[in-house]
Structure formats: C-alpha cells, structure tokens
Scaffold this motif. Structure first.
Motif, short mmCIF file in Angstrom:
data_model
loop_
_atom_site.label_atom_id
_atom_site.label_comp_id
_atom_site.label_asym_id
_atom_site.label_seq_id
_atom_site.Cartn_x
_atom_site.Cartn_y
_atom_site.Cartn_z
N LEU A 116 0.83 -1.20 0.00
CA LEU A 116 0.00 0.00 0.00
C LEU A 116 0.87 1.25 0.00
CD1 LEU A 116 -2.92 -0.91 2.41
CD2 LEU A 116 -2.83 -1.02 -0.08
N PRO A 117 0.54 2.20 -0.87
CA PRO A 117 1.33 3.44 -0.93
C PRO A 117 1.08 4.32 0.29
CG PRO A 117 -0.45 3.49 -2.54
CD PRO A 117 -0.49 2.14 -1.91
N LEU A 119 0.10 7.34 0.69
CA LEU A 119 -1.13 8.13 0.78
C LEU A 119 -2.34 7.29 1.16
CD1 LEU A 119 -1.27 10.90 -1.95
CD2 LEU A 119 -0.93 11.09 0.50
N PHE A 120 -2.31 5.98 0.83
CA PHE A 120 -3.41 5.12 1.26
C PHE A 120 -3.44 5.03 2.79
CE2 PHE A 120 -4.92 2.23 -2.40
CZ PHE A 120 -4.94 3.31 -3.25
N MET A 123 -4.86 8.19 4.09
CA MET A 123 -6.31 8.27 4.00
C MET A 123 -6.96 7.44 5.10
SD MET A 123 -7.29 7.88 -0.01
CE MET A 123 -5.94 7.89 -1.14
N LEU A 124 -6.41 6.24 5.33
CA LEU A 124 -7.00 5.36 6.35
C LEU A 124 -6.90 5.99 7.73
CD1 LEU A 124 -5.74 1.87 5.14
CD2 LEU A 124 -8.08 2.74 5.16
N VAL A 207 3.04 15.82 0.62
CA VAL A 207 1.79 15.61 -0.10
C VAL A 207 0.69 14.98 0.75
CG1 VAL A 207 2.91 15.48 -2.34
CG2 VAL A 207 2.58 13.42 -1.02
N LEU A 210 -2.80 16.46 1.02
CA LEU A 210 -3.78 16.37 -0.06
C LEU A 210 -4.96 15.51 0.37
CD1 LEU A 210 -1.46 15.86 -3.15
CD2 LEU A 210 -2.68 17.91 -2.50
N VAL A 211 -4.74 14.56 1.29
CA VAL A 211 -5.85 13.76 1.78
C VAL A 211 -6.17 14.11 3.23
CG1 VAL A 211 -5.46 11.87 0.19
CG2 VAL A 211 -4.31 11.86 2.39
N ARG C 204 2.40 1.71 -7.24
CA ARG C 204 2.00 2.36 -5.99
C ARG C 204 1.79 3.85 -6.21
NH1 ARG C 204 5.13 -1.92 -5.18
NH2 ARG C 204 5.02 -3.12 -3.25
N VAL C 208 -2.09 6.34 -6.11
CA VAL C 208 -2.50 7.51 -5.31
C VAL C 208 -2.86 8.72 -6.17
CG1 VAL C 208 -1.08 6.78 -3.38
CG2 VAL C 208 -0.19 8.44 -4.98
N LEU C 221 -10.70 5.07 -3.53
CA LEU C 221 -10.52 4.91 -2.09
C LEU C 221 -10.89 6.21 -1.37
CD1 LEU C 221 -9.54 3.11 0.24
CD2 LEU C 221 -7.29 4.13 -0.03
N LEU C 222 -10.45 7.33 -1.93
CA LEU C 222 -10.74 8.62 -1.29
C LEU C 222 -12.25 8.82 -1.16
CD1 LEU C 222 -9.19 11.10 -0.22
CD2 LEU C 222 -9.60 12.20 -2.43
N LEU C 225 -13.96 6.39 1.38
CA LEU C 225 -13.68 6.78 2.77
C LEU C 225 -14.42 8.06 3.13
CD1 LEU C 225 -9.88 5.98 3.14
CD2 LEU C 225 -11.78 4.77 4.19
#
Lengths: 258, 263, 261
Positions: A116-117, A119-120, A123-124, A207, A210-211, C204, C208, C221-222, C225
């Motif tokens: 998982l990157p 940013l994921f 977000m989580l 970055v 951004l989320v 990856r 994003v 995903l964004l 969520l």
C-alpha cells in the motif's frame, strides 16, 4: 560456410515482445494517451504557466507553520517506524528468526505493508483518527516500517554468523544473540536505511495534506482547489528546495557512514 | 622499399604522461612490412606505450609515428578511425563483450568497414559475416561461432580476440601481452597462432612479452626497452643473456621465464 | 592516555549525542503537533473501531468499480514506465561520468531535479494541461521516473568493464558504435531490471494519483472513505493488496532471471 546461427527461442522472444507491445498498446488506449491531445493542449499549458507566473512570494510567510508541521510529521514517522522496524526486520531475516512459522508470517506481513502506498495509509488514518498531523505521523510510521524492515532484513541475512553463534555457544539467550551478535554488525546499514526512509518521508509528508493528513499539502490542496496557481507555484518551489536540501544533508551523512 | 603495407616508423618520438612519467624517449625505429617483432622489457619500460602509440591510443608529446608513410593523427576523428581500421589490436585481458556471442565480438572488428547505420541496426552484409567466420576458422574455433563469449576458456577467449583483430583485415597487428593471463600450454598455442598468422598473411606483428624464453623462441626481431628508451634491436637468434641483462638492468629470475628449465 | 584507548570512548560519545538529539527532536515534534499521551492511548481504539466497519468487504463493488480502477492504475504505471525507459536510456549513457565527463554533470543535474518532484505534484500541473484523467497521471509518472532511472542507469554504466570500449575504438569504431556494441550489451540486463523495479514502484505511485484527479484507484478509495462506505473501501484495499503482491512477485522473478542470464 559458417555454422547456421542457432534459432532463438522464438516462443520466449516472440512472447516477450508481443506482450510488451500488446501491453503498451492496451495501456495507451486505456488511459487515452494521445500526442494530438498533448499538442492541442499545449496552449492550455501555456496559459497555466502564465497564471503560475510570477509566483506569489508574498504567500511565503504563511507557509512557515505548515512547513514545520511537515517536518514534525516526518520526524515522528521516521522515529516510530524506525524503532518498530527493528523486531520486524530481525524476525524476517532467515538466519535470525525464531522459527519457520514466525519467519513466514512476519515476511508476509512485511510484504503486505509494502503493497500500500503512503497516501493510502494517510487516507486510512485520517478516517480513523480525524484530519490532521497525527494521521500523517501514523501513516508515515507504517510506511517507514515497510521500507526499513524490508531493506534491513536483507542486509541482516548477509551478516557474518560467527559472532551470533559465539554468543549462543556461551549460553546467551536468543535476545542476547540478536542484541550483541547481530545488531552491531547491521547497525551501519540500519542507520543508513533510516536516513533513506527519512528522505522518503520528507517527500511524502509534503503531499500527505492532499488527503487531509496534515502538513504543507493541506494548504496546497486548498490553493489548488481555488485555482490560485501563483501560490501553488510558490508551494511547489519551496517543497522542491526543502526536499533537495534535506536529501543533500541525509546523503552526505549516509556517505560518511559507509 | 616494397609496396607492401604494414610499415611503421617512429622518428624522435617522445611520450611524457601527465604525471611526469616518461613512456617513450627519443625513439627512432623502423619496422618493415611483414616483420614479426617481439618487444621486451621489465614492467614500466614502455612496451605498452610503444604499441599504443602506433594506433593512437597513446598520444605523442613530440616527434612522429608513421604507418605506411602517413603520420598517425594525434587527435580523435575520422582520420584516426580510418588508420585504426587497418591496425588490429590484441589485449592481455581479451576485452571481449562477455554477454555477446563470439560472432558479435568478432564483427566488432568489421565496424569500421560497414556503413554506420548497418552496424547500429546489427544488419551485417554477408561478406562481413563471411570475413568474421573465416577469421574464427583461422584460429581454429569456427565451431564456437554462436557460443556466448563468457562460456569460453581463457585460451579460447584470446583466440576470439585474435579473430576480432583478423576480421579487420589489418596490415598490422599489435598484441599487448597477449599471453600474460594464460597458462603455459595455452601460451604456446597462442604464440604459434600469432607466428602462423604472420607467416601466412604477411601481417606486420608487434608482440609485447614479458617472458624472455618466449621472446627468443618466437621472435624474429627483438626490441628491448628500458625506461622508454630503445636499448636493444636485433635478431632473436643472436640475442644473448647478456643483452637481456642489459635490457632488464638486472639479473633475470624465474619470474622472467615461462619454462623454468630455460634459466 | 594513548590515542588508541581514546578512540572508542569518543565514538560512544558521538552516538549518545545523536540519540539525545533525535529524542529531543522527536519529543518536540510530538508536542508541536499536539500528539499528547492521552491522544496516543485513544488511537488504537479509534483504529480498531473504524477497522471493524470494514467487514464484510463489499466484493460486488470490488469487481464492478474497483477492479477497473486498479486496471487503470496499472495502465498508468505501464505507460509512465515506458515513457521513462525510453527517455532515460540515452540520458543514462550520457550521464555516465566515465564516458562523457562534461555532459554527465549536466545530465545528473537534470535527473536530480526530476527526482525531487513527488509524482503527485507533477500531476497537479499536468491535470490542467491535458485534462482530468489517466493521461495526466501517466505523464506525471513518466517524468518523475526519468530522474531515478537516469541516475541508476548512469551508475550501472559507470560500473562496467571499459576494456571492450577501448577494443571497439582500437578497431576504428566510433564512440557511438562503442556504446552500441561494448556498453549497451553489458548494461542492458541491469537497466531492464531497474525498469521493472521502477514499474513496481510506479504501480503504488499511480494508485494515489486519483487523489488529484489523475485517474486510477486512489480516487475510488478517497471517495469511499469520504462517504464512509467502509465495506467498499475494504474491497479497494483487499484488491489493491492482492494485485500489487502478484505484480511484485512476477516482476521480481523476471528481474532475478534477467540478472542471472
């Protein structure tokens, strides 16, 4: 007459080239790759550049606090992740692990973390603990574990096993073997990988906002959403400078270590 | 002088390296077409420097070196490449591209003989493939044509190196310590190959050797260098141990001969 | 005391100082972002609570909406990697200090600058230029990969055996032909392996890019969520993990074979 050139493995070569071409064609069509679109929109690009120029340097003072927040996030993520990566890396090293089952479980855990990157994760965590820098710090901690444990477990597998075995043979426990026999040998690599992770974290933390995970990215997101491209330019330029500076420092430390 | 190609002439040639080391000092030397010349001297005496000056890999500080009456260009460019196309070189460490086939390695010797675009696209004319293959047959490894270079033994690799030089259809071959990385048996095979090629094709051949007994056994003419200076030039038949002592500046030892019985 | 006896003492001092400074920076950072001990205790509970909503994963949504987005991410990564590979091969050759000392400095400067940009910042610029969507993502990935691939490629070129280069030049071949026959065959396997590795990383990265509207699974995903559709988010995570694991495995195996050949 020269001997006939042996036929290549046509299945392998034909297959590989065919796959390459097909995959590229399929992907290019799938994402709507088009040079004409690129060419036609160059004018749009020109307009964008005009809007982004000159950068609104008056905006710079308002960047200081978010900038610091970005660095805090990177530091916390690197330290927490760097510490947690130690046991995970040790257990994933074939020569040090506690048993095949532990090794297998730990290794797969590590690989899943890696898929998982950054940013994921951001977000989580932003969803779980709310928007803000705490989510960013947690995300980077996980990201750091993934980076450091993978790299370090590989260099731990390459250490000289004489010393750890000596510790064992004089009645040392497993923990003592790892602590006194293995870790000192891998320490240099560890420091170097943690610094490398710090470089990645600085870049990532720019970055994360951004989320909604704190740092300078949050300001970037609002300015971008408002099409304030003179300000976006300032932010991106300062990010660039910060990343380059920190990379230089970290790289020079890493060079001194090795 | 005959109209045969392959003559070399050094006139008052000097080479001083940037670090101040003298590689060649006031060299005057003439080599006639078709000669088989062995260059001896202790390490650092300037043997490699001499050979590498002939094809412009080393540049002169002063003086001239001529190949077939034409001065060797002292700067990179088409003229130097044209000269090099007619001068084959064999190296101590073979210098093959190990991941390529033997054929591709030998075709490197044809690069200067085909149009650049053909070479870039690996589209070799049948004639050049034929020349390359004949060169391989001449050194007795025609059956290895399509084998990867990395899969060959040291002696076979050096034969590919020789074939690469032959594929240039050169008038001159420069062999820089061609046997220094080989075992004694292979050494003699390679030396015999070089002598045979010189005799059959009349290619002027310059060979650097460290071993005195090899020099005496295979050389026609022996040139001795010491600190970049020519200190001996004579026939292999008349060279004495005293001459060798003079060239080396010391008594020679077991290290200076291949076959220890020769001391 | 002899200098020999002093030496270890000094090194311990250095490490202690470093640890102390890092600990202080760490503590300061925690205070600055108001990550108090009370907050820390809350975190595991919060994470566990949200995670509990993730089950059961909405796999129907996964097949219908997530998989196409993942496919798009793969396509973005592929095109981006191809762009970067094509651009970086000549740059890597000219970026090798040992072959072209003067040009190399310039090339390395360009590659360092390209590397400094996170993909997503480049995407922010490409989206307005070529419009919302995957194409912008592929361009962003391509440009930012060029920097890294050039750097790694130049390092491979610098590490090769230069004997064959001289052999080509000694036989009258030009510099360009020396690259073609003596350099490229030596470096190509390692360079292709770097391309593949970069592809793994780019998957990856492209995942994003959806966050800024540049296509792929990140946007999905964004949104899931944001609207608290946790079962759907779970499908995104599960499918992403599986697909990336498979691609990593296949690509890693191909890389090992290429290097061994």
């Amino acid at each position: 007459m020269p001997p006939v050139k042996p036929a290549r493995n046509w299945w392998l070569w034909g297959g590989a080239i065919g796959f390459l071409v097909a995959m590229t064609w399929w992907s290019a069509v799938g994402i709507g790759f088009s040079m004409t679109e690129l060419a036609c929109n160059i004018t749009g690009g020109g307009r964008l550049l005009q809007e982004s120029w000159p950068p609104d340097f008056g905006f710079l003072p308002r960047l200081v606090d978010p900038f610091m927040e970005t660095i805090y996030i990177a530091i916390i993520g690197t330290v927490v992740g760097g510490i947690l990566a130690i046991p995970i890396a040790v257990l994933a090293a074939r020569n040090l692990t506690l048993g095949p089952l532990v090794w297998f479980a730990d290794r797969n855990f590590m690989n899943v973390l890696r898929t998982l990157p950054d940013l994921f994760w951001a977000m989580l965590f932003a969803t779980a603990v709310g928007f803000g820098p705490v989510a960013g710090a947690l995300a980077l901690s996980v990201f750091t574990i993934a980076v450091v444990s993978k790299l370090w477990s590989e260099s731990l597998e390459a250490i000289d096993m004489g010393l750890p075995e000596a510790v064992r043979s004089v009645g040392g426990t497993w923990l003592q073997m790892v602590q006194f026999g293995a870790i000192p040998q891998g320490l240099q690599h560890y420091v170097s990988y943690v610094l490398y992770a710090f470089e990645l974290n600085v870049r990532a933390s720019m970055v994360l906002g951004l989320v909604g995970a704190g740092g300078i990215g949050m300001i970037l997101e609002t300015q971008r959403a408002n099409f304030e491209y003179e300000r976006v330019t300032v932010i991106i330029l300062s990010v660039l400078v910060a990343v380059l500076v920190i990379e230089q420092i970290s790289e020079s430390i890493r060079k001194k270590l090795t | 002088m005959s109209d045969k190609k392959g003559s070399i002439r050094f006139s008052d040639a000097n080479i001083v390296y940037p670090n101040g080391a003298v590689g060649m000092k006031d060299l005057n030397l003439e080599i006639r077409p078709g000669e088989f010349v062995v260059v001896v001297g202790s390490s650092g005496a300037g043997k490699s420097t001499l050979l590498r000056a002939v094809n412009g890999l080393n540049r002169l500080t002063s003086g001239t070196v001529e190949v077939d009456g034409v001065p060797v260009p002292q700067k990179d460019g088409r003229e130097l490449r044209e000269l090099r196309a007619g001068v084959g070189m064999i190296f101590q460490d073979f210098r093959l591209v190990k991941r390529l086939s033997v054929m591709s390695n030998v075709l490197i010797g044809r690069l200067a003989h085909v149009p650049g675009w053909r070479a870039m696209l690996n589209l070799w004319p049948a004639h050049d493939r034929d020349v390359a293959h004949k060169a391989l047959e001449r050194v007795g490894i025609g059956e290895k044509t399509w084998v990867k270079a990395s899969q060959l033994s040291g002696g076979q690799q050096q034969r590919v190196g020789i074939a690469r030089a032959l594929a240039q259809e050169p008038a001159i071959i420069l062999a820089d310590e061609p046997v220094a990385s080989l075992d004694p048996v292979t050494t003699h095979q390679i030396m015999r190959d070089l002598v045979r090629i010189n005799r059959d094709l009349g290619i002027t051949t310059l060979v650097n050797l460290h071993f005195l007994d090899l020099a005496r056994q295979y050389g026609q003419r022996i040139i001795g260098l010491r600190f970049g200076e020519l200190v001996y030039d004579g026939s292999a038949e008349t060279v004495t141990d005293e001459d060798f002592r003079n060239i080396y500046g010391r008594d020679f030892t077991e290290d200076d001969v291949l076959d220890e019985d020769a001391v | 005391m002899s200098p020999v006896a002093l030496q270890p003492q000094r090194r311990i001092g250095w490490a202690t100082w470093a640890t102390f400074i890092i600990a202080a920076l760490f503590a300061w950072s925690l205070i600055a972002i108001e990550f108090s001990p009370g907050r820390m205790i809350e975190v595991p509970g919060q994470v566990a609570r949200v995670l509990s909503f993730f089950w059961p994963a909405d796999m129907a949504y996964g097949w219908d909406a997530v998989l196409p987005a993942i496919v798009e991410s793969i396509q973005i990564a592929w095109v981006g990697t191809i762009i970067a590979a094509i651009l970086s091969l000549p740059l890597a050759l000219f970026g090798a200090r040992t072959l072209f000392p003067r040009i190399a400095r310039f090339v390395k400067l360009i590659s360092a600058t390209a590397r400094a940009f996170p993909e997503i910042l480049l995407a922010i610029y490409f989206v307005p230029i070529v419009g919302l969507g995957a194409f912008a993502g592929a361009l962003a990935i391509g440009i930012s990969s060029v920097g890294m691939l050039t750097k790694l490629g130049a390092e491979v070129v610098e590490s090769i055996d230069f004997g064959p280069v001289e052999a080509v030049e000694a036989s009258g071949g030009s510099r360009i032909l020396a690259l073609r026959y003596a350099v490229v065959p030596q470096v190509l396997p390692e360079i292709v392996a770097h391309w593949l590795f970069r592809f793994e990383l780019n998957i990856r990265a492209s995942a994003v890019l959806g966050v800024v509207g540049a296509g792929g699974v990140g946007g999905v995903l964004l949104n899931t969520l944001r609207y608290r559709h946790f079962e759907k988010a779970a499908a995104v995570l599960i499918l992403t993990i599986i697909v990336v694991l498979i691609i990593d495995m296949v690509s890693g195996e191909i890389r090992r074979r290429i290097i061994r050949s």
